[in-house]
Design a protein around this motif. Structure first.
Motif, PDB file in Angstrom:
ATOM      1  N   GLU A 251       0.824  -1.221   0.000  1.00  0.00           N
ATOM      2  CA  GLU A 251       0.000   0.000   0.000  1.00  0.00           C
ATOM      3  C   GLU A 251       0.854   1.265   0.000  1.00  0.00           C
ATOM      4  O   GLU A 251       0.334   2.386   0.071  1.00  0.00           O
ATOM      5  N   GLY A 252       2.169   1.113  -0.044  1.00  0.00           N
ATOM      6  CA  GLY A 252       3.052   2.282  -0.056  1.00  0.00           C
ATOM      7  C   GLY A 252       3.343   2.846   1.318  1.00  0.00           C
ATOM      8  O   GLY A 252       3.912   3.937   1.438  1.00  0.00           O
ATOM      9  N   VAL A 253       2.970   2.111   2.374  1.00  0.00           N
ATOM     10  CA  VAL A 253       3.228   2.562   3.751  1.00  0.00           C
ATOM     11  C   VAL A 253       4.597   2.042   4.192  1.00  0.00           C
ATOM     12  O   VAL A 253       4.893   0.843   4.017  1.00  0.00           O
ATOM     13  N   PRO A 254       5.450   2.901   4.783  1.00  0.00           N
ATOM     14  CA  PRO A 254       6.779   2.458   5.219  1.00  0.00           C
ATOM     15  C   PRO A 254       6.686   1.322   6.247  1.00  0.00           C
ATOM     16  O   PRO A 254       5.838   1.345   7.143  1.00  0.00           O
ATOM     17  N   GLU A 255       7.566   0.333   6.081  1.00  0.00           N
ATOM     18  CA  GLU A 255       7.644  -0.754   7.046  1.00  0.00           C
ATOM     19  C   GLU A 255       8.238  -0.242   8.364  1.00  0.00           C
ATOM     20  O   GLU A 255       8.859   0.822   8.412  1.00  0.00           O
ATOM     21  N   ASP A 256       8.052  -1.029   9.403  1.00  0.00           N
ATOM     22  CA  ASP A 256       8.620  -0.694  10.716  1.00  0.00           C
ATOM     23  C   ASP A 256      10.044  -1.248  10.784  1.00  0.00           C
ATOM     24  O   ASP A 256      10.265  -2.402  11.153  1.00  0.00           O
ATOM     25  N   GLU A 257      11.008  -0.416  10.379  1.00  0.00           N
ATOM     26  CA  GLU A 257      12.399  -0.844  10.371  1.00  0.00           C
ATOM     27  C   GLU A 257      13.197   0.020  11.363  1.00  0.00           C
ATOM     28  O   GLU A 257      13.651   1.126  11.046  1.00  0.00           O
ATOM     29  N   GLU A 258      13.358  -0.530  12.564  1.00  0.00           N
ATOM     30  CA  GLU A 258      14.011   0.207  13.645  1.00  0.00           C
ATOM     31  C   GLU A 258      15.476   0.501  13.324  1.00  0.00           C
ATOM     32  O   GLU A 258      16.025   1.507  13.789  1.00  0.00           O
ATOM     33  N   ASN A 259      16.092  -0.374  12.563  1.00  0.00           N
ATOM     34  CA  ASN A 259      17.511  -0.156  12.274  1.00  0.00           C
ATOM     35  C   ASN A 259      17.752   1.114  11.461  1.00  0.00           C
ATOM     36  O   ASN A 259      18.739   1.817  11.659  1.00  0.00           O
ATOM     37  N   TYR A 260      16.831   1.445  10.564  1.00  0.00           N
ATOM     38  CA  TYR A 260      16.955   2.693   9.792  1.00  0.00           C
ATOM     39  C   TYR A 260      16.696   3.906  10.688  1.00  0.00           C
ATOM     40  O   TYR A 260      17.335   4.959  10.538  1.00  0.00           O
ATOM     41  N   ASP A 261      15.755   3.777  11.621  1.00  0.00           N
ATOM     42  CA  ASP A 261      15.521   4.854  12.598  1.00  0.00           C
ATOM     43  C   ASP A 261      16.779   5.079  13.445  1.00  0.00           C
ATOM     44  O   ASP A 261      17.145   6.216  13.745  1.00  0.00           O
ATOM     45  N   GLU A 262      17.429   3.974  13.849  1.00  0.00           N
ATOM     46  CA  GLU A 262      18.654   4.078  14.645  1.00  0.00           C
ATOM     47  C   GLU A 262      19.761   4.763  13.843  1.00  0.00           C
ATOM     48  O   GLU A 262      20.504   5.600  14.376  1.00  0.00           O
ATOM     49  N   ALA A 263      19.862   4.404  12.572  1.00  0.00           N
ATOM     50  CA  ALA A 263      20.894   5.025  11.724  1.00  0.00           C
ATOM     51  C   ALA A 263      20.683   6.534  11.631  1.00  0.00           C
ATOM     52  O   ALA A 263      21.632   7.316  11.774  1.00  0.00           O
ATOM     53  N   ALA A 264      19.439   6.943  11.403  1.00  0.00           N
ATOM     54  CA  ALA A 264      19.146   8.380  11.316  1.00  0.00           C
ATOM     55  C   ALA A 264      19.406   9.082  12.640  1.00  0.00           C
ATOM     56  O   ALA A 264      19.921  10.208  12.683  1.00  0.00           O
ATOM     57  N   LYS A 265      19.078   8.401  13.730  1.00  0.00           N
ATOM     58  CA  LYS A 265      19.252   8.986  15.065  1.00  0.00           C
ATOM     59  C   LYS A 265      20.734   9.243  15.376  1.00  0.00           C
ATOM     60  O   LYS A 265      21.067  10.199  16.086  1.00  0.00           O
ATOM     61  N   HIS A 266      21.616   8.376  14.856  1.00  0.00           N
ATOM     62  CA  HIS A 266      23.036   8.479  15.208  1.00  0.00           C
ATOM     63  C   HIS A 266      23.854   9.311  14.225  1.00  0.00           C
ATOM     64  O   HIS A 266      25.086   9.376  14.347  1.00  0.00           O
ATOM     65  N   VAL A 267      23.203   9.964  13.288  1.00  0.00           N
ATOM     66  CA  VAL A 267      23.935  10.770  12.310  1.00  0.00           C
ATOM     67  C   VAL A 267      24.736  11.875  12.989  1.00  0.00           C
ATOM     68  O   VAL A 267      25.894  12.153  12.629  1.00  0.00           O
ATOM     69  N   ASN A 268      24.160  12.524  13.991  1.00  0.00           N
ATOM     70  CA  ASN A 268      24.820  13.678  14.619  1.00  0.00           C
ATOM     71  C   ASN A 268      26.106  13.294  15.344  1.00  0.00           C
ATOM     72  O   ASN A 268      27.007  14.118  15.502  1.00  0.00           O
ATOM     73  N   THR A 269      26.192  12.042  15.817  1.00  0.00           N
ATOM     74  CA  THR A 269      27.370  11.643  16.600  1.00  0.00           C
ATOM     75  C   THR A 269      28.316  10.721  15.839  1.00  0.00           C
ATOM     76  O   THR A 269      29.500  10.650  16.174  1.00  0.00           O
ATOM     77  N   ALA A 270      27.806  10.027  14.828  1.00  0.00           N
ATOM     78  CA  ALA A 270      28.634   9.021  14.149  1.00  0.00           C
ATOM     79  C   ALA A 270      29.762   9.638  13.338  1.00  0.00           C
ATOM     80  O   ALA A 270      30.784   8.992  13.100  1.00  0.00           O
ATOM     81  N   PHE A 271      29.607  10.892  12.910  1.00  0.00           N
ATOM     82  CA  PHE A 271      30.604  11.502  12.043  1.00  0.00           C
ATOM     83  C   PHE A 271      31.447  12.552  12.766  1.00  0.00           C
ATOM     84  O   PHE A 271      32.083  13.393  12.129  1.00  0.00           O
ATOM     85  N   VAL A 272      31.429  12.517  14.092  1.00  0.00           N
ATOM     86  CA  VAL A 272      32.296  13.421  14.843  1.00  0.00           C
ATOM     87  C   VAL A 272      33.749  13.032  14.563  1.00  0.00           C
ATOM     88  O   VAL A 272      34.122  11.858  14.707  1.00  0.00           O
ATOM     89  N   PRO A 273      34.583  13.966  14.122  1.00  0.00           N
ATOM     90  CA  PRO A 273      35.980  13.627  13.802  1.00  0.00           C
ATOM     91  C   PRO A 273      36.687  12.987  14.988  1.00  0.00           C
ATOM     92  O   PRO A 273      36.529  13.409  16.137  1.00  0.00           O
ATOM     93  N   ASN A 274      37.432  11.958  14.715  1.00  0.00           N
ATOM     94  CA  ASN A 274      38.121  11.200  15.763  1.00  0.00           C
ATOM     95  C   ASN A 274      39.438  11.888  16.126  1.00  0.00           C
ATOM     96  O   ASN A 274      40.513  11.459  15.722  1.00  0.00           O
ATOM     97  N   LYS A 275      39.339  12.981  16.868  1.00  0.00           N
ATOM     98  CA  LYS A 275      40.508  13.768  17.234  1.00  0.00           C
ATOM     99  C   LYS A 275      40.985  13.410  18.643  1.00  0.00           C
ATOM    100  O   LYS A 275      40.237  12.890  19.458  1.00  0.00           O
ATOM    101  N   ILE A 276      42.242  13.725  18.907  1.00  0.00           N
ATOM    102  CA  ILE A 276      42.778  13.540  20.252  1.00  0.00           C
ATOM    103  C   ILE A 276      42.327  14.706  21.123  1.00  0.00           C
ATOM    104  O   ILE A 276      42.574  15.870  20.789  1.00  0.00           O
ATOM    105  N   PRO A 277      41.645  14.440  22.248  1.00  0.00           N
ATOM    106  CA  PRO A 277      41.155  15.529  23.107  1.00  0.00           C
ATOM    107  C   PRO A 277      42.305  16.392  23.629  1.00  0.00           C
ATOM    108  O   PRO A 277      43.425  15.896  23.806  1.00  0.00           O
ATOM    109  N   PRO A 278      42.048  17.676  23.869  1.00  0.00           N
ATOM    110  CA  PRO A 278      43.111  18.571  24.364  1.00  0.00           C
ATOM    111  C   PRO A 278      43.749  18.078  25.662  1.00  0.00           C
ATOM    112  O   PRO A 278      44.965  18.210  25.844  1.00  0.00           O
ATOM    113  N   GLU A 279      42.924  17.527  26.578  1.00  0.00           N
ATOM    114  CA  GLU A 279      43.465  17.039  27.849  1.00  0.00           C
ATOM    115  C   GLU A 279      44.460  15.909  27.622  1.00  0.00           C
ATOM    116  O   GLU A 279      45.489  15.827  28.295  1.00  0.00           O
TER     117      GLU A 279
END
Length: 530
Positions: A251-279
Motif C-alpha cells: 500500500e506504499g506505507v513504510p515498514e517498521d524498520e528500527e535499524n533505519y531509525d537508529e541510523a538516522a538517530k546516530h547521524v549527529n554523533t557518528a561523524f564526529v571527527p576522531n581527534k585527540i582531546p586537548p586534555e
C-alpha cells in the motif's frame, strides 16, 4: 568472590572488580575524631576499604558525644580514637581497624614516616602549623591529603596531591569510537559484501545501523567531493536520505524498520571527527611522558607507549576501543562486527604493548612491570585519560590563585566569600588559640577581630578594597556557630569526602581540583581552583 559480588553488587557496577580490588588494598588514615571525619570513614568502610587507622590523642567529652554517632556517651573520658575505631569496625567485618592514642603533632615529630605508608590521609580540624607540616611531609611521597571539615552550616574540602592519574574518568557524554571517518579495512570489506537492495525483508530490517550509515555515507561522499555531512542542513538531508531507504509495503506505507531509525538517530554523533582531546594531548606532550625513567610510574610508561603508537602506526589516531553500542541486528552480523572491532583493538593494543615492553627493557625494569590487564584498561580508556595536579598548601597560603580573587571580587553573592572567611578563621585561631564565637560573652568582640583579620588578608592579597564585599551578617554567621559541627552538615560532607577518596584510591572518575565549598545556608556549593 561470589559472596563479595552479592555484598558489593551496586558499587561493582560503578567501578568494576578491579576498582573493588584497589579499595580492598587501600589503607586510610583519619586524623582527629570529628563528626565529619567519622562520617567520611563510615562511607569508606561500608564499600570495603582494606584497613583504616584513627590518630587522636583526645578523650571523649559531652560535646563530642552529642554530635558524633560513633562516640558512645557512656564512654565519656575514654580515648576517642579507640571508641570510634571499635564502633566503625562493626559496620564491615571485612575491614581492619586500628587506632593511635597520640596527638598528631607528637606523632609527626616522633615518627613522620608513619603517615607516608597510607593510600589517603584525611585530616579533620588541625592547627594551621600542623596542617602545613603534614601536607609538606605527604607531598613528595604522592600521598593524597584530603582536608575535610564542617563549620556550622558550612563545609570545606581541599585535596592536596602533587599528581594523580585517572585512567577511567567515566565521561558523561562520550562518543562511540566507530571510526567511520577512517574505517577499518575489514569493516569496509564486510560492508561491501552486503547489498541492501537484494536482502529479503527480515535481513533488511535487521541490518546493523552501522552498516547502513557507512553505505549511505559512501554515496553522500561520492556526490559531495569526498566530504561527510557537517552542517545542520547537510545532516538533515543525510537523515532524510537514510529514512527514504525504508522499504514500503504493497500500500506504499513504510515498514517498521528500527535499524533505519537508529541510523538516522546516530547521524549527529557518528561523524564526529576522531581527534585527540586537548586534555590527552597535554598528557602526551608532558615532560613526564617524553622523558620516562626507571622511577616513572606505570601510567607514564604506558603514556609513552601510547604516544609512540599515535605518532607511528596510529597515524594520529588512538588505539581503537573495540566496543560497539547495542543495535537492532541479527546475531550473525552483529557478532561479525564485534569481531572486526575487537580484532583491530587487540592489534592496536599489541603495538602499544611492544612499545611499553621496549621501554621497560631499556629502563631495566623488566617486561612484567605492566600487566596485560592494566595495558588493556589503559588502551580502552585512552580517550579519557586525565592527570590532576593541585597546588601545594604552602603555595596556596602564600598567595591564592587569581581564580579565587576574581571569583570573590566579581560576585558579591559567590560562596568564595566563605573561603575567605575560613582563611581568616585560621588566622584568628593562630593568634588567639581559639575559634571565634567559642565564648558567648566575647561574640561581638570576636566579630570585630574577624573583620580585622579579613582586612589583613585582603591587604596581603593586594585587594584591600574588597573588604566591602564582606558583610557584617557573614561575619556574624562565621562567629555565632562557634566552630560547632552540625551533624547533618557533617554527614553530607562525609559523603562528599568519601566519594573523593574513592576516586583517588581507584584512579577512576575525576576528583575535585581545588577547594570545595558547601553553603548549607543556601544549599549551594562551589569548587574553587585555589
Amino acid at each position: 568472590m561470589a559472596e563479595k559480588e552479592k555484598k558489593y553488587d551496586r558499587q561493582l557496577r560503578l567501578w568494576g572488580d578491579h576498582g573493588q580490588r584497589d579499595l580492598e588494598n587501600a589503607s586510610v588514615c583519619l586524623i582527629n575524631v570529628t563528626a565529619t571525619g567519622t562520617e567520611t570513614l563510615k562511607n569508606l568502610i561500608l564499600p570495603g576499604i582494606g584497613s583504616f587507622t584513627i590518630v587522636d590523642g583526645g578523650r571523649i567529652s559531652g560535646q563530642d558525644a552529642g554530635n558524633n554517632f560513633f562516640l558512645d556517651p557512656e564512654k565519656i573520658g575514654e580515648y576517642k580514637s579507640k571508641v570510634a575505631m571499635e564502633l566503625l569496625q562493626e559496620l564491615n567485618p571485612d575491614v581492619k581497624g586500628e587506632y593511635v592514642e597520640e596527638d598528631v603533632s607528637q606523632l609527626l615529630e616522633r615518627t613522620p614516616q608513619f603517615f607516608t605508608g597510607f593510600s589517603v590521609v584525611i585530616s579533620g580540624s588541625l592547627t594551621l602549623t600542623v596542617l602545613k607540616k603534614l601536607a609538606a611531609l605527604l607531598w613528595p611521597h604522592k600521598v593524597p591529603l584530603v582536608v575535610c571539615l564542617s563549620y556550622g552550616f558550612l563545609g570545606y574540602i581541599r585535596i592536596a596531591v602533587e599528581e594523580h592519574a585517572v585512567i577511567e574518568s567515566h565521561p558523561d557524554n562520550a562518543h562511540e569510537d566507530l571510526r567511520l571517518d577512517d574505517p577499518i579495512e575489514d569493516f569496509v570489506k564486510f560492508c561491501d559484501s552486503i547489498d541492501l537492495e537484494s536482502l529479503d525483508k527480515k535481513d533488511h530490517s535487521h541490518t546493523p545501523y552501522l552498516i547502513i550509515l557507512f553505505k549511505y555515507l559512501q554515496t553522500w561522499k561520492n556526490d559531495h567531493n569526498g566530504q561527510v555531512p557537517n552542517t545542520w542542513k547537510e545532516k538533515k538531508q543525510f537523515k532524510a536520505a537514510i529514512l527514504a531507504g525504508v522499504r514500503k509495503n504493497a500500500e506504499g506505507v513504510p515498514e517498521d524498520e528500527e535499524n533505519y531509525d537508529e541510523a538516522a538517530k546516530h547521524v549527529n554523533t557518528a561523524f564526529v571527527p576522531n581527534k585527540i582531546p586537548p586534555e590527552l594531548k597535554a598528557i602526551l606532550d608532558d615532560h613526564k611522558c617524553l622523558n620516562i625513567t626507571d622511577s616513572s610510574s606505570n601510567f607514564w610508561i604506558l603514556a609513552n607507549g601510547l604516544r609512540q603508537f599515535v605518532q607511528n602506526e596510529g597515524c594520529g589516531f588512538l588505539p581503537l576501543r573495540g566496543s560497539l553500542p547495542d543495535m537492532t541486528s541479527d546475531s550473525e552480523r552483529y557478532v561479525k562486527l564485534q569481531n572486526i572491532y575487537q580484532a583491530k583493538a587487540a592489534h592496536d593494543m599489541q603495538i602499544v604493548s611492544n612499545y611499553v615492553s621496549q621501554a621497560c627493557s631499556s629502563l631495566g625494569c623488566g617486561n612484567g612491570r605492566v600487566s596485560e590487564r592494566d595495558l588493556k584498561r589503559f588502551c580502552r580508556n585512552a580517550h579519557f585519560l586525565r592527570v590532576l595536579r593541585t597546588r601545594s598548601l604552602e603555595e596556596e597560603y602564600k598567595q591564592p590563585s587569581k581564580a579565587v580573587i576574581d571569583e570573590f571580587t566579581s560576585d558579591s553573592n559567590s560562596d568564595a566569600l566563605w573561603y575567605v572567611l575560613w582563611r581568616a578563621v585560621e588566622m584568628f585561631y593562630t593568634t588567639h588559640g581559639k575559634y571565634p564565637g567559642i565564648e558567648d560573652e566575647e561574640l561581638e568582640m570576636d566579630v570585630s577581630r574577624m573583620k580585622s583579620f579579613v582586612k589583613d588578608l585582603m591587604k596581603s592579597w593586594g585587594i584591600p578594597g574588597a573588604i566591602e564585599a564582606v558583610s557584617d551578617d557573614s561575619l556574624q554567621e562565621i562567629c555565632r556557630c562557634g566552630a560547632a559541627e552540625i551533624h547533618s552538615v557533617a554527614a553530607y560532607m562525609g559523603g562528599v569526602a568519601a566519594q573523593e577518596c574513592i576516586k583517588l584510591i581507584t584512579g577512576q572518575y575525576v576528583p575535585v581540583s581545588g577547594a570545595y565549598i558547601y553553603n548549607g545556608l543556601k544549599s549551594t556549593s562551589l569548587t574553587l581552583a585555589v
